[in-house]
Scaffold this motif. Structure first.
Motif, PDB file in Angstrom:
ATOM      1  N   ILE A 282       0.769  -1.012  -0.016  1.00 18.97           N
ATOM      2  CA  ILE A 282       0.131   0.012  -0.135  1.00 18.97           C
ATOM      3  C   ILE A 282       0.986   1.152  -0.007  1.00 18.97           C
ATOM      4  O   ILE A 282       2.103   1.012   0.228  1.00 18.97           O
ATOM      5  CB  ILE A 282      -1.118  -0.002   1.259  1.00 18.97           C
ATOM      6  N   SER A 283       0.346   2.234   0.009  1.00 17.12           N
ATOM      7  CA  SER A 283       1.021   3.571  -0.360  1.00 17.12           C
ATOM      8  C   SER A 283       0.991   4.318   1.104  1.00 17.12           C
ATOM      9  O   SER A 283       0.077   4.206   1.796  1.00 17.12           O
ATOM     10  CB  SER A 283       0.415   4.515  -1.416  1.00 17.12           C
ATOM     11  N   PRO A 284       1.800   5.238   1.001  1.00 15.31           N
ATOM     12  CA  PRO A 284       1.891   5.998   2.602  1.00 15.31           C
ATOM     13  C   PRO A 284       0.638   6.777   2.622  1.00 15.31           C
ATOM     14  O   PRO A 284       0.086   6.934   3.697  1.00 15.31           O
ATOM     15  CB  PRO A 284       2.904   6.966   2.664  1.00 15.31           C
ATOM     16  N   GLY A 285      -0.229   7.320   1.485  1.00 18.75           N
ATOM     17  CA  GLY A 285      -1.161   8.086   1.671  1.00 18.75           C
ATOM     18  C   GLY A 285      -2.371   7.170   2.145  1.00 18.75           C
ATOM     19  O   GLY A 285      -3.256   7.811   2.726  1.00 18.75           O
ATOM     20  N   VAL A 286      -2.528   5.925   1.984  1.00 14.43           N
ATOM     21  CA  VAL A 286      -3.659   5.273   2.417  1.00 14.43           C
ATOM     22  C   VAL A 286      -3.378   5.135   3.877  1.00 14.43           C
ATOM     23  O   VAL A 286      -4.559   5.135   4.673  1.00 14.43           O
ATOM     24  CB  VAL A 286      -3.344   3.699   1.829  1.00 14.43           C
ATOM     25  N   VAL A 287      -2.327   4.841   4.590  1.00 14.82           N
ATOM     26  CA  VAL A 287      -1.953   4.772   5.911  1.00 14.82           C
ATOM     27  C   VAL A 287      -2.558   6.185   6.683  1.00 14.82           C
ATOM     28  O   VAL A 287      -3.173   6.402   7.483  1.00 14.82           O
ATOM     29  CB  VAL A 287      -0.702   4.511   6.266  1.00 14.82           C
ATOM     30  N   VAL A 288      -2.328   7.215   5.910  1.00 15.74           N
ATOM     31  CA  VAL A 288      -2.476   8.592   6.317  1.00 15.74           C
ATOM     32  C   VAL A 288      -3.970   8.716   6.610  1.00 15.74           C
ATOM     33  O   VAL A 288      -4.521   9.353   7.393  1.00 15.74           O
ATOM     34  CB  VAL A 288      -1.804   9.791   5.695  1.00 15.74           C
ATOM     35  N   ALA A 289      -4.718   8.502   5.439  1.00 10.30           N
ATOM     36  CA  ALA A 289      -6.048   8.451   5.307  1.00 10.30           C
ATOM     37  C   ALA A 289      -6.783   7.517   6.245  1.00 10.30           C
ATOM     38  O   ALA A 289      -7.747   8.103   7.091  1.00 10.30           O
ATOM     39  CB  ALA A 289      -6.639   7.959   3.928  1.00 10.30           C
ATOM     40  N   PHE A 290      -6.045   6.384   6.520  1.00  6.66           N
ATOM     41  CA  PHE A 290      -6.693   5.457   7.755  1.00  6.66           C
ATOM     42  C   PHE A 290      -6.550   6.142   9.031  1.00  6.66           C
ATOM     43  O   PHE A 290      -7.393   5.713   9.843  1.00  6.66           O
ATOM     44  CB  PHE A 290      -6.267   4.067   7.484  1.00  6.66           C
ATOM     45  N   ILE A 291      -5.494   6.818   9.180  1.00  5.87           N
ATOM     46  CA  ILE A 291      -5.356   7.342  10.422  1.00  5.87           C
ATOM     47  C   ILE A 291      -6.389   8.453  10.677  1.00  5.87           C
ATOM     48  O   ILE A 291      -7.143   8.468  11.782  1.00  5.87           O
ATOM     49  CB  ILE A 291      -4.036   8.022  10.689  1.00  5.87           C
ATOM     50  N   MET A 292      -6.909   8.887   9.718  1.00  4.43           N
ATOM     51  CA  MET A 292      -7.906  10.042   9.881  1.00  4.43           C
ATOM     52  C   MET A 292      -9.400   9.390   9.990  1.00  4.43           C
ATOM     53  O   MET A 292     -10.208   9.639  10.566  1.00  4.43           O
ATOM     54  CB  MET A 292      -8.071  11.111   8.285  1.00  4.43           C
ATOM     55  N   TYR A 293      -9.407   8.088   9.252  1.00  5.95           N
ATOM     56  CA  TYR A 293     -10.551   7.245   9.279  1.00  5.95           C
ATOM     57  C   TYR A 293     -10.825   6.850  10.703  1.00  5.95           C
ATOM     58  O   TYR A 293     -11.888   6.819  11.025  1.00  5.95           O
ATOM     59  CB  TYR A 293     -10.543   6.259   8.223  1.00  5.95           C
ATOM     60  N   ILE A 294      -9.598   6.591  11.431  1.00  3.51           N
ATOM     61  CA  ILE A 294      -9.865   5.967  12.750  1.00  3.51           C
ATOM     62  C   ILE A 294     -10.649   7.027  13.556  1.00  3.51           C
ATOM     63  O   ILE A 294     -11.581   6.805  14.323  1.00  3.51           O
ATOM     64  CB  ILE A 294      -8.553   5.532  13.435  1.00  3.51           C
ATOM     65  N   ASN A 295     -10.220   8.227  13.659  1.00  4.39           N
ATOM     66  CA  ASN A 295     -10.921   9.480  14.385  1.00  4.39           C
ATOM     67  C   ASN A 295     -12.488   9.583  13.968  1.00  4.39           C
ATOM     68  O   ASN A 295     -13.331   9.764  14.733  1.00  4.39           O
ATOM     69  CB  ASN A 295     -10.296  10.827  14.273  1.00  4.39           C
TER      70      ASN A 295
END
Length: 587
Positions: A282-295
């Motif tokens: 996966i790309s780093p952008g996906v992880v950043v987006a998922f961190i936002m999704y957690i909140n």
């Protein structure tokens, strides 16, 4: 003071269904709110998606082309969300306030039509709590509860859908702590149900105590009971405080637990996401987006709990409101008889009456009064004198016998018509916080100012009213506290006279007036009685000697009946009362 007990369920779909009926006049506002709620849920995952795309395609790739456009797009999205949220808040609050306005009117109208027996057994402070603070809590169901819950659930579904579509494995890793959150939420919900019920009960008890003791402050001070009543108040206030502390304690436990769960989910995401990035899955952008999704996932869940508690509290209040609205303590109004003219002939036929069960207050009472005659009722306290006039106006219902007006059972008359036919002047005069003129006309637009002035002159109250600041527009304070007892009583005489009743009832109406004032208005009373059937209750036998008929009551039974002279000659109860009063007066 009677304390309320916890009863019923904190959440009930039937109650919610009953509340939903009040939305019908505001369907447009409701559906606009729903559409705005859907829009907010739909745009929720847009920002993380834009950030993911910008990070992977522009920032990490080192290409600045299009970055400005993406930033402007994100800014436009934030502005759009703000505008939608503004109108959403405006609509939901408008809906809530409109609904509780309608319910409050219905509750007040319902209360004013309940029979007096209901008020004998229900603390006034409790009813005040129902019509004010309980209704404000219900408003929160619409402004902060139901629609908001729907919005949070929709947002949750949309975000989870986007997450599973993007990377289902990463989504499942984040959801590992979810069973723990569900368990904590259930325990918290059950604890808060009891806590919120307790809070509402003690708010009601506190209001009841304050209303009773502020109203009776003179009695407290007369008997120097300030310290003792303060101790009672401290105890109730302590329970009120403890109920709120218990509710806040549950919050203080639950939200830190929730933060720990969010931290665990974030840690799992960073751990697994980093491995996937290093493996170039996966790309780093996906992880950043998922961190936002957690909140975005856990914030709605956290707010869902808060809003669900708001909904629960609203349900508890709704249950209490509908408990009042479901009270059927009405005086039956099945009659529709409205004659053009009432002569005023009154007849009691074998009347039995009790306020509670069969503790008879009146026992087999029979008498008749011809039109235009004056009947006087005398007897010791508790003999049943006031009960006679209460049942004549149907404030209470008799258990046996008949009461006739012009030969027709009073239950055949329209209730409003019957009560408009009768005017009562009580010993304890109640004046509203309003002008003198409105206290006289009771906001009846059919009563002119000329008739008020004419009646005040007949009663002998015109001069004192004209000396008041503002005259007839003088603002009377609560319960007429700025007027003397005699002045308040004179206003009540004007009130009775301007309503032009066919039957006049004077319930010890001159007992609070000094002898000089009583002499001044006695002629006015005679004028009021002229041509009207009158019932007079008096302890001063000097005021009823002209009555056509005098009834002596004792323990709810008629002991003697006749004119003043007939009863003196009879040498019975009346003569003893007469001699006792006049001997004690030194006559």
């Amino acid at each position: 003071m009677e304390k309320e007990s916890i009863s019923g369920k904190a959440y009930d779909s039937k109650l919610l269904g009953r509340l939903a009926k009040y939305i019908r006049p505001y369907r447009t506002i409701f559906w606009v709110s729903v559409v705005l709620t859907i829009l907010l849920a739909a745009v929720a995952p847009a920002l993380p998606l834009l950030i993911e795309y910008t990070l992977d395609h522009y920032i990490l790739s080192g290409s600045g082309k299009g970055l400005t456009q993406m930033l402007l797009l994100m800014l436009a999205l934030l502005v759009a969300q703000t505008v939608i949220r503004y109108f959403h808040t405006l609509m939901t609050n408008s809906l809530g306030q409109s609904v509780i306005r309608d319910i409050r009117i219905q509750v007040f109208n319902h209360i004013t039509n309940l029979r007096l027996k209901y008020f004998d057994n229900t603390p006034i402070g409790r009813l005040i709590t129902r019509t004010i603070s309980d209704l404000e809590t219900i408003a929160n169901i619409f402004s902060e509860g139901l629609i908001q819950i729907i919005g949070d659930l929709l947002q949750l579904v949309v975000i989870l859908g986007v997450m599973f579509y993007t990377d289902w494995k990463l989504t499942l890793v984040i959801l590992v702590p979810m069973p723990l959150m569900i368990a904590a939420t259930y325990i918290f919900k059950e604890a808060m149900k009891s806590a919120f019920q307790s809070v509402r009960i003690w708010v009601s008890n506190l209001n009841t105590f304050l209303q009773e003791h502020i109203t009776g402050m003179a009695v407290i001070q007369y008997f120097a009971r300030e310290e003792q009543e303060m101790r009672k108040f401290k105890e109730i206030n302590k329970e009120h405080r403890n109920a709120h502390i218990r509710a806040n304690w549950y919050f203080s436990i639950f939200f830190p637990v929730l933060e720990i769960i969010i931290a665990v989910a974030t840690g799992l995401l960073v751990w697994y996401g980093s491995k996937q990035i290093l493996a170039d899955v996966i790309s780093p952008g996906v992880v950043v987006a998922f961190i936002m999704y957690i909140n975005m996932i856990f914030r709605p869940i956290r707010e869902l709990i808060d809003k669900f508690n708001t909904l629960q509290m609203g349900m508890v209040s709704a249950e209490r409101i509908f408990d009042v609205l479901d009270t059927e303590e009405f005086t039956p109004n099945h009659g529709d008889y409205k004659p053009e003219h009432v002569a005023g002939a009154i007849e009691f036929k074998n009347v039995w009456f009790a306020y509670n069960d069969e503790k008879w207050v009146l026992r087999d009472v029979s008498f008749s009064v011809k039109p235009g005659e004056t009947l006087a009722l005398v007897g010791a306290t508790g003999a049943g004198k006031s009960s006679v006039i209460n049942i004549l106006s149907r404030f209470y219902e008799i258990q046996k016998g008949e009461i006739l007006l012009d030969g027709v059972d009073i239950r055949t008359y329209d209730l409003t018509y019957l009560r408009q036919t009768i005017a009562t002047v009580l010993q304890d005069v109640f004046l509203f916080s309003d002008t003198v003129s409105n206290n006289i006309r009771l906001n009846n637009p059919n009563i002119s100012m000329d008739s008020i002035i004419d009646a005040s002159k007949k009663v002998g109250a015109y001069d004192f009213i004209m000396r008041l600041p503002g005259n007839f527009e003088y603002q009377v304070q609560e319960r007429g506290s700025t007027l003397s007892a005699g002045q308040a009583q004179l206003i009540s005489f004007i009130r009775a006279l301007v309503h032009d009743p066919k039957i006049l009832i004077l319930d010890e109406a001159t007992s609070s007036i000094d002898t000089e004032t009583e002499m001044m208005i006695q002629h006015a009373i005679d004028t009021m009685m002229d041509g009207r059937t009158s019932i007079v209750i008096a302890h001063r036998l000097s005021t009823i000697q002209k009555a056509d008929k005098i009834i002596v009551l004792d323990k709810g039974e008629i002991m003697e009946m006749g004119s003043h002279h007939e009863l003196l000659e009879f040498d019975g109860h009346y003569r003893k009362l007469y001699e006792l009063q006049f001997n004690s007066a030194g006559i």
